[in-house]
Design an enzyme around this catalytic site. Structure first.
Site, PDB file in Angstrom:
ATOM      1  CB  CYS A 113      29.091  52.674  -7.197  1.00  0.00           C
ATOM      2  SG  CYS A 113      27.542  52.331  -8.023  1.00  0.00           S
ATOM      3  CG  HIS A 249      29.873  49.593  -4.445  1.00  0.00           C
ATOM      4  ND1 HIS A 249      28.756  50.239  -3.983  1.00  0.00           N
ATOM      5  CD2 HIS A 249      29.599  49.232  -5.735  1.00  0.00           C
ATOM      6  CE1 HIS A 249      27.848  50.274  -4.948  1.00  0.00           C
ATOM      7  NE2 HIS A 249      28.339  49.665  -6.015  1.00  0.00           N
ATOM      8  CG  ASN A 279      24.620  49.045  -6.140  1.00  0.00           C
ATOM      9  OD1 ASN A 279      24.919  50.118  -5.594  1.00  0.00           O
ATOM     10  ND2 ASN A 279      25.228  48.592  -7.218  1.00  0.00           N
TER      11      ASN A 279
HETATM   12  O1  UT7 Z   1      27.471  49.388  -8.842  1.00  0.00           O
HETATM   13  C1  UT7 Z   1      27.734  48.499  -9.892  1.00  0.00           C
HETATM   14  C2  UT7 Z   1      26.426  48.004 -10.457  1.00  0.00           C
HETATM   15  N1  UT7 Z   1      26.383  46.751 -11.120  1.00  0.00           N
HETATM   16  C3  UT7 Z   1      26.726  45.547 -10.582  1.00  0.00           C
HETATM   17  O2  UT7 Z   1      27.264  45.443  -9.522  1.00  0.00           O
HETATM   18  C4  UT7 Z   1      26.363  44.318 -11.386  1.00  0.00           C
HETATM   19  C5  UT7 Z   1      27.331  43.178 -11.207  1.00  0.00           C
HETATM   20  N2  UT7 Z   1      26.780  41.949 -11.716  1.00  0.00           N
HETATM   21  C6  UT7 Z   1      25.960  41.158 -10.959  1.00  0.00           C
HETATM   22  O3  UT7 Z   1      25.701  41.470  -9.819  1.00  0.00           O
HETATM   23  C7  UT7 Z   1      25.465  39.887 -11.563  1.00  0.00           C
HETATM   24  O4  UT7 Z   1      26.026  39.695 -12.843  1.00  0.00           O
HETATM   25  C8  UT7 Z   1      23.903  39.802 -11.677  1.00  0.00           C
HETATM   26  C9  UT7 Z   1      23.282  39.690 -10.297  1.00  0.00           C
HETATM   27  C10 UT7 Z   1      23.382  41.046 -12.402  1.00  0.00           C
HETATM   28  C11 UT7 Z   1      23.499  38.574 -12.490  1.00  0.00           C
HETATM   29  O5  UT7 Z   1      24.020  37.422 -11.875  1.00  0.00           O
HETATM   30  P1  UT7 Z   1      24.793  36.336 -12.741  1.00  0.00           P
HETATM   31  O6  UT7 Z   1      25.125  35.226 -11.841  1.00  0.00           O
HETATM   32  O7  UT7 Z   1      25.915  37.031 -13.444  1.00  0.00           O
HETATM   33  O8  UT7 Z   1      23.684  35.837 -13.742  1.00  0.00           O
HETATM   34  P2  UT7 Z   1      23.605  35.982 -15.351  1.00  0.00           P
HETATM   35  O9  UT7 Z   1      23.417  37.412 -15.753  1.00  0.00           O
HETATM   36  O10 UT7 Z   1      24.749  35.216 -15.948  1.00  0.00           O
HETATM   37  O11 UT7 Z   1      22.254  35.215 -15.614  1.00  0.00           O
HETATM   38  C12 UT7 Z   1      22.096  33.822 -15.306  1.00  0.00           C
HETATM   39  C13 UT7 Z   1      20.682  33.443 -15.674  1.00  0.00           C
HETATM   40  C14 UT7 Z   1      20.285  33.868 -17.079  1.00  0.00           C
HETATM   41  O12 UT7 Z   1      19.457  32.864 -17.600  1.00  0.00           O
HETATM   42  P3  UT7 Z   1      20.036  31.757 -18.612  1.00  0.00           P
HETATM   43  O13 UT7 Z   1      20.600  32.555 -19.766  1.00  0.00           O
HETATM   44  O14 UT7 Z   1      21.097  31.028 -17.846  1.00  0.00           O
HETATM   45  O15 UT7 Z   1      18.828  30.950 -18.960  1.00  0.00           O
HETATM   46  C15 UT7 Z   1      19.492  35.122 -16.876  1.00  0.00           C
HETATM   47  O16 UT7 Z   1      18.562  35.358 -17.898  1.00  0.00           O
HETATM   48  O17 UT7 Z   1      19.747  34.104 -14.805  1.00  0.00           O
HETATM   49  C16 UT7 Z   1      18.790  34.820 -15.586  1.00  0.00           C
HETATM   50  N3  UT7 Z   1      18.426  36.018 -14.823  1.00  0.00           N
HETATM   51  C17 UT7 Z   1      17.461  36.006 -13.911  1.00  0.00           C
HETATM   52  N4  UT7 Z   1      16.644  35.046 -13.455  1.00  0.00           N
HETATM   53  C18 UT7 Z   1      15.775  35.357 -12.489  1.00  0.00           C
HETATM   54  C19 UT7 Z   1      18.972  37.243 -14.892  1.00  0.00           C
HETATM   55  N5  UT7 Z   1      18.365  38.063 -14.010  1.00  0.00           N
HETATM   56  C20 UT7 Z   1      17.435  37.321 -13.379  1.00  0.00           C
HETATM   57  C21 UT7 Z   1      16.494  37.593 -12.363  1.00  0.00           C
HETATM   58  N6  UT7 Z   1      15.710  36.590 -11.938  1.00  0.00           N
HETATM   59  N7  UT7 Z   1      16.395  38.804 -11.776  1.00  0.00           N
END
Ligand code: UT7
Length: 341
Positions: A113, A249, A279
């Protein structure tokens, strides 16, 4: 050293819009979760006859038309991508042919990216030294082709798209400044396996898809964007306040907002379109840049800061002054080039 100016710009996204409601049918997620955690409402997805090459060619043609140059004048085509249409040859080879740059060299550049910032930085060196006169730099990715559509941690975030610029030597504006970093110790945070990799690491199902440690990348991303924005300002000798627009980005609206807060940059000086495209990886920054110009958010004399991060883990920033006239520029409808790769 000669100064470097952007004289043409263009973007291309597939027609197919995929909304959060459609993703709700594929994985256990909700429109509310995706919007609140990432800011994304919809993204574009390549159809069967589209690829990174078709998008890159269309964006490139538009940039060349805007620059009002003959494609045969282009010395080099640099394509920043991680989703090559074929492993061999480079996708840039198809793009060089597709845009009609018949005297140009061409290569792909993989810096994920951060690729467009790296590509523009590379192009700037050739122009500044006088080795080349006109370079087409494209950032494009068809990330939908390497997504695991059963993994809700990744498939909700990405989309397909491309942006392109023509750069030339010129006398106007500030010198372009570049800051580029990589931390390979974190390289496994965001990976896609390759059929050419170590055999013991090949996925049993032979599916070559993204795996990602989202929360770790989130933390890294905010720090990386803050570091890159500060460092590139130091290098350019221009205070952050004196930039008219920051183009980050487009990974996640919350990452962008957190970095802007830490840098004390008001969000009205930050361009975002992640809500509509998700993204798009290498396509993200040039697509946002081209769209910002067409939306009237950039005018001649504006100082622009591009800042990004990505797999590697890589990060970087680039500053430039917009020196092209924008008011008279009208995007003519150029049909998609015949399928190439
Ligand atoms: O170009 C670079 C590419 N990568 C990135 O930019 C990724 C950067 N990271 C992010 O954007 C964020 O970390 C995410 C959007 C991927 C995730 O958001 P978050 O606020 O960090 O959530 P998390 O991974 O800590 O998950 C929180 C909860 C979890 O459930 P529990 O363990 O609290 O019960 C996940 O299992 O949300 C759950 N979860 C979802 N729920 C519904 C994870 N993905 C999803 C989903 N829908 N798509």
């Amino acid at each position: 050293m000669r100064k470097v100016q952007i004289t043409g710009w263009g973007m291309s996204v597939p027609e197919k819009v995929m909304t959060n409601a459609e993703i709700e049918k594929l994985v256990d997620t909700s429109d509310e979760w995706i919007k609140s955690r990432s800011g994304i409402s919809e993204r574009r997805i390549c159809g069967d006859e589209e690829s990174v090459a078709t998008m890159a060619i269309e964006a490139g043609k538009r940039a060349i038309e805007r620059a009002r140059i003959d494609p045969a004048e282009i010395d080099l085509v640099i394509l920043a991508t991680l989703t090559d249409a074929r492993l061999l040859p480079s996708t840039a080879a198809y793009v060089q042919e597709g845009v009609g740059a018949r005297r140009a060299g061409a290569f792909d550049l993989d810096c994920a990216c951060t690729g467009f910032i790296a590509g523009l930085g590379v192009a700037a060196q050739f122009i500044a030294t006088g080795a080349m006169q006109k370079i087409l730099v494209i950032g494009a990715d068809a990330v939908s082709r390497i997504l695991d559509w059963t993994d809700r941690g990744t498939c909700v975030l990405f989309g397909d798209g491309a942006g392109a610029v023509v750069v030339e030597a010129g006398d106007e504006g500030i010198p372009l400044s570049l800051y580029l970093r990589n931390d390979g110790s974190a390289a496994n945070a965001l990976t896609v396996p390759s059929p050419m990799g170590v055999r013991s690491e090949l996925p049993a199902n032979r599916e070559f898809v993204i795996t990602m440690d989202g929360p770790a990348i989130f933390r890294f991303a905010v720090e990386a964007m803050v570091d890159a924005a500060r460092e590139v300002c130091d290098r350019s000798g221009i205070a952050l306040d004196d930039f008219d627009l920051v183009i980050p980005h487009q990974a996640n609206l919350r990452i962008i907002q957190a970095a802007a807060r830490a840098l004390k940059v008001p969000m009205d000086k930050v361009y975002t379109n992640v809500e509509r495209y998700g993204n798009t990886s290498g396509g993200s920054i040039p697509l946002a840049l081209a769209e910002a110009v067409d939306a009237g958010r950039i005018k001649k004399g504006d100082r622009i800061l591009l800042v990004g991060f990505g797999a590697g883990m890589s990060w970087g920033a680039l500053t430039l002054e917009w020196t092209a006239e924008t008011a008279s520029a009208r995007l003519s409808e150029i049909p998609l080039a015949a399928a190439t790769a």
